[in-house]
Enzyme design. Structure first.
Site, PDB file in Angstrom:
ATOM      1  N   ASP A   1      -7.890  -5.640   0.419  1.00 43.13           N
ATOM      2  CA  ASP A   1      -8.407  -6.434  -0.695  1.00 43.13           C
ATOM      3  C   ASP A   1      -8.107  -7.924  -0.551  1.00 43.13           C
ATOM      4  O   ASP A   1      -8.828  -8.761  -1.103  1.00 43.13           O
ATOM      5  CB  ASP A   1      -7.833  -5.931  -2.024  1.00 43.13           C
ATOM      6  CG  ASP A   1      -8.414  -4.583  -2.393  1.00 43.13           C
ATOM      7  OD1 ASP A   1      -9.589  -4.351  -2.087  1.00 43.13           O
ATOM      8  OD2 ASP A   1      -7.683  -3.761  -2.974  1.00 43.13           O
TER       9      ASP A   1
ATOM     10  N   HIS B   1       0.844  -1.188   0.000  1.00 45.87           N
ATOM     11  CA  HIS B   1       0.000   0.000   0.000  1.00 45.87           C
ATOM     12  C   HIS B   1       0.878   1.235   0.000  1.00 45.87           C
ATOM     13  O   HIS B   1       1.905   1.264   0.674  1.00 45.87           O
ATOM     14  CB  HIS B   1      -0.929   0.009   1.228  1.00 45.87           C
ATOM     15  CG  HIS B   1      -2.108   0.895   1.029  1.00 45.87           C
ATOM     16  ND1 HIS B   1      -2.044   2.255   1.222  1.00 45.87           N
ATOM     17  CD2 HIS B   1      -3.361   0.611   0.608  1.00 45.87           C
ATOM     18  CE1 HIS B   1      -3.226   2.768   0.926  1.00 45.87           C
ATOM     19  NE2 HIS B   1      -4.043   1.807   0.552  1.00 45.87           N
TER      20      HIS B   1
HETATM   21  C1  COA Z   1      -0.620  -0.710  -3.952  1.00 48.04           C
HETATM   22  C2  COA Z   1       0.655  -0.440  -4.723  1.00 48.04           C
HETATM   23  C3  COA Z   1       0.287   0.007  -6.140  1.00 48.04           C
HETATM   24  C4  COA Z   1       1.426   0.656  -4.007  1.00 48.04           C
HETATM   25  O1  COA Z   1       2.529   0.827  -4.763  1.00 48.04           O
HETATM   26  P1  COA Z   1       3.629   1.984  -4.653  1.00 48.04           P
HETATM   27  O2  COA Z   1       3.506   2.797  -3.449  1.00 48.04           O
HETATM   28  O3  COA Z   1       3.624   2.684  -5.975  1.00 48.04           O
HETATM   29  O4  COA Z   1       4.900   1.079  -4.481  1.00 48.04           O
HETATM   30  P2  COA Z   1       5.657   0.344  -5.638  1.00 48.04           P
HETATM   31  O5  COA Z   1       4.743  -0.380  -6.556  1.00 48.04           O
HETATM   32  O6  COA Z   1       6.608   1.338  -6.249  1.00 48.04           O
HETATM   33  O7  COA Z   1       6.451  -0.706  -4.781  1.00 48.04           O
HETATM   34  C5  COA Z   1       7.600  -0.421  -3.976  1.00 48.04           C
HETATM   35  C6  COA Z   1       8.435  -1.688  -3.875  1.00 48.04           C
HETATM   36  O8  COA Z   1       7.659  -2.714  -3.232  1.00 48.04           O
HETATM   37  C7  COA Z   1       7.410  -3.783  -4.122  1.00 48.04           C
HETATM   38  N1  COA Z   1       6.008  -4.152  -4.008  1.00 48.04           N
HETATM   39  C8  COA Z   1       4.970  -3.331  -3.676  1.00 48.04           C
HETATM   40  N2  COA Z   1       3.836  -4.028  -3.678  1.00 48.04           N
HETATM   41  C9  COA Z   1       4.150  -5.288  -4.012  1.00 48.04           C
HETATM   42  C10 COA Z   1       3.398  -6.440  -4.201  1.00 48.04           C
HETATM   43  N3  COA Z   1       2.075  -6.438  -4.045  1.00 48.04           N
HETATM   44  N4  COA Z   1       4.031  -7.578  -4.561  1.00 48.04           N
HETATM   45  C11 COA Z   1       5.359  -7.598  -4.723  1.00 48.04           C
HETATM   46  N5  COA Z   1       6.143  -6.512  -4.570  1.00 48.04           N
HETATM   47  C12 COA Z   1       5.532  -5.374  -4.215  1.00 48.04           C
HETATM   48  C13 COA Z   1       7.675  -3.231  -5.516  1.00 48.04           C
HETATM   49  O9  COA Z   1       8.037  -4.259  -6.405  1.00 48.04           O
HETATM   50  C14 COA Z   1       8.774  -2.267  -5.237  1.00 48.04           C
HETATM   51  O10 COA Z   1       9.981  -2.992  -5.088  1.00 48.04           O
HETATM   52  P3  COA Z   1      11.350  -2.427  -5.709  1.00 48.04           P
HETATM   53  O11 COA Z   1      11.580  -1.107  -5.006  1.00 48.04           O
HETATM   54  O12 COA Z   1      12.312  -3.497  -5.388  1.00 48.04           O
HETATM   55  O13 COA Z   1      11.070  -2.231  -7.176  1.00 48.04           O
HETATM   56  C15 COA Z   1       1.499  -1.733  -4.797  1.00 48.04           C
HETATM   57  O14 COA Z   1       1.826  -2.180  -3.489  1.00 48.04           O
HETATM   58  C16 COA Z   1       0.818  -2.810  -5.585  1.00 48.04           C
HETATM   59  O15 COA Z   1       0.902  -2.829  -6.819  1.00 48.04           O
HETATM   60  N6  COA Z   1       0.112  -3.781  -4.910  1.00 48.04           N
HETATM   61  C17 COA Z   1      -0.630  -4.799  -5.576  1.00 48.04           C
HETATM   62  C18 COA Z   1      -1.997  -4.268  -6.021  1.00 48.04           C
HETATM   63  C19 COA Z   1      -2.932  -4.038  -4.872  1.00 48.04           C
HETATM   64  O16 COA Z   1      -3.093  -4.882  -4.000  1.00 48.04           O
HETATM   65  N7  COA Z   1      -3.599  -2.874  -4.891  1.00 48.04           N
HETATM   66  C20 COA Z   1      -4.610  -2.518  -3.889  1.00 48.04           C
HETATM   67  C21 COA Z   1      -4.152  -1.405  -3.050  1.00 48.04           C
HETATM   68  S1  COA Z   1      -5.329  -1.110  -1.750  1.00 48.04           S
END
Ligand code: COA
Length: 380
Positions: A317, A266
């Site tokens: 979720d 998140h």
């Molecule tokens: C929610 C989300 C978009 C937040 O993302 P964000 O703040 O932009 O963070 P990032 O996507 O840049 O992730 C940061 C790091 O954590 C990792 N990471 C974050 N969420 C992850 C996940 N669900 N699975 C695996 N790795 C994850 C990323 O790969 C990244 O690693 P890196 O720095 O080695 O590249 C992200 O956690 C995600 O895509 N989750 C899955 C979708 C989801 O469940 N969404 C509902 C949110 S309520």
């Protein structure tokens, strides 16, 4: 482009303050979420979704008289005109329920008696907000009936929003426990600060557009798997894993492939998502009650590996996905349930935006070519 090249640029607007709100607060360090000062755990365990919606829209918890009057208005506003169902009937059966929900609200909009009121009319905006909250479960529930070849049902005035949704989807009276699980999950999903879909709603109405255009923007934004769509993706993932004995190898393999694990992570919570803590208890209890504990067992394994290997925890979720599965709800209705709940937060934010409006218009950094010479079309 790396943020370090541009000190004022934050990719994804991470950490950027987009506005001031009195609606909710996310306290990341203590994994706490409050709606207008009330802890979401208290609202979900002691209150109803209707009380939460009232709190979000009107700024205080309703007393008995206010709640009864609000429930009566919601019941009176729950149905949509037949023309909305006619519009939904034109869609192919393969249409995703999120697209049905978006069309449902777009088709209803011109029927709202306040539709042509100025965008800054606070009272009219609140009336529109209540209609939107009232109609969401009907649009999603009867939208589901229509796409599965069934006739829409008339909502029952004595039902709550959770009961209305379950009644329309299943065609039978929901039992009290199922309705309670649905109701508390609606409260958990109701509001969450400047998340992507709420921000989209605010951007939309900040142009002095209308609340229904904002709702359509919100639904479109929520649809994506990085936002609301994650609950459906999380269930597909659990189904793919299938049994607890396969979970450990599956998750290690997925992490080795650098896959995103849906339902984890998140932007705001770097420790636990408080909604996930609550919903996990609900989902586990449902598993025990139905004798179907395998989803909880798979979930435990994924959570442990994600915490140890990545220090990443489930968001709401993840447990919501298998809780809804255990309630027998079709998987592609999971994100629309989020819509039913979030209409309360979206509309509260749009009313707040319009009460103190300024056009939302950020800058961008241009990195394209700068001194191209015009060449006539036949000479290119
Ligand atoms: C929610 C989300 C978009 C937040 O993302 P964000 O703040 O932009 O963070 P990032 O996507 O840049 O992730 C940061 C790091 O954590 C990792 N990471 C974050 N969420 C992850 C996940 N669900 N699975 C695996 N790795 C994850 C990323 O790969 C990244 O690693 P890196 O720095 O080695 O590249 C992200 O956690 C995600 O895509 N989750 C899955 C979708 C989801 O469940 N969404 C509902 C949110 S309520």
């Amino acid at each position: 482009m790396s943020a370090t090249m541009y000190p004022n640029y934050s990719p994804g607007l991470e950490g950027v303050i987009g506005g001031i709100t009195t609606i909710s607060d996310i306290i990341s360090e203590t994994s706490t979420l409050v709606y207008r000062g009330y802890n979401v755990h208290d609202l979900a365990s002691h209150g109803s979704f209707e009380e939460t919606a009232y709190l979000l829209l009107f700024g205080h918890l309703p007393d008995r008289k206010e709640l009864e009057s609000f429930m009566a208005t919601l019941a009176a506003e729950r149905e949509v005109p037949a023309q909305v169902y006619t519009a939904l009937q034109q869609l192919p059966p393969s249409t995703h329920p999120m697209d049905i929900a978006r069309l449902g609200f777009a088709a209803y909009a011109p029927f709202d008696p306040d539709y042509n009121e100025p965008a800054t009319n606070h009272d009219a905006n609140l009336r529109k907000a209540v209609r939107i909250v009232a109609k969401a479960s009907t649009i999603v529930g009867n939208g589901h009936r229509i796409r599965t070849g069934k006739a829409p049902l008339a909502p029952k005035p004595e039902h709550t929003i959770a009961q209305n949704f379950l009644y329309l989807v299943n065609g039978v009276e929901p039992d009290a426990e199922t309705a309670h699980v649905m109701d508390s999950s609606l409260t958990l999903y109701a509001e969450h600060g400047f998340n992507a879909s709420t921000f989209a709603c605010r951007v939309c109405v900040a142009t002095l557009s209308d609340l229904y255009s904002g709702i359509c923007a919100g639904i479109g934004t929520l649809r994506g798997p990085l936002h609301g769509g994650a609950n459906e993706e999380a269930m597909h993932m659990l189904q793919k894993i299938g049994t607890p004995d396969k979970a450990d190898a599956w998750i290690h393999n997925a992490l080795a492939n650098k896959d995103k694990i849906m339902g984890f992570g998140h932007r705001e919570y770097k420790k636990q998502d408080p909604r996930a803590i609550y919903m996990t208890k609900v989902a586990k209890a449902l598993g025990e009650k139905t004798g179907d504990t395998k989803w909880g067992q798979i979930a435990d394994i994924l959570e442990n590996v994600m915490a140890t290997e990545k220090n990443i925890h489930p968001n709401v979720d993840f447990p919501a996905a298998y809780a809804y599965y255990l309630l027998g709800i079709p998987i592609d209705l999971y994100t629309p349930i989020f819509v039913v709940a979030r209409t309360s937060g979206w509309t509260a934010h749009m009313v707040e935006q319009l009460d103190n409006n300024r056009l939302i218009r950020p800058k961008c950094i241009y990195e394209g070519p700068t001194s191209e010479t015009w060449v006539p079309v036949d000479e290119r």
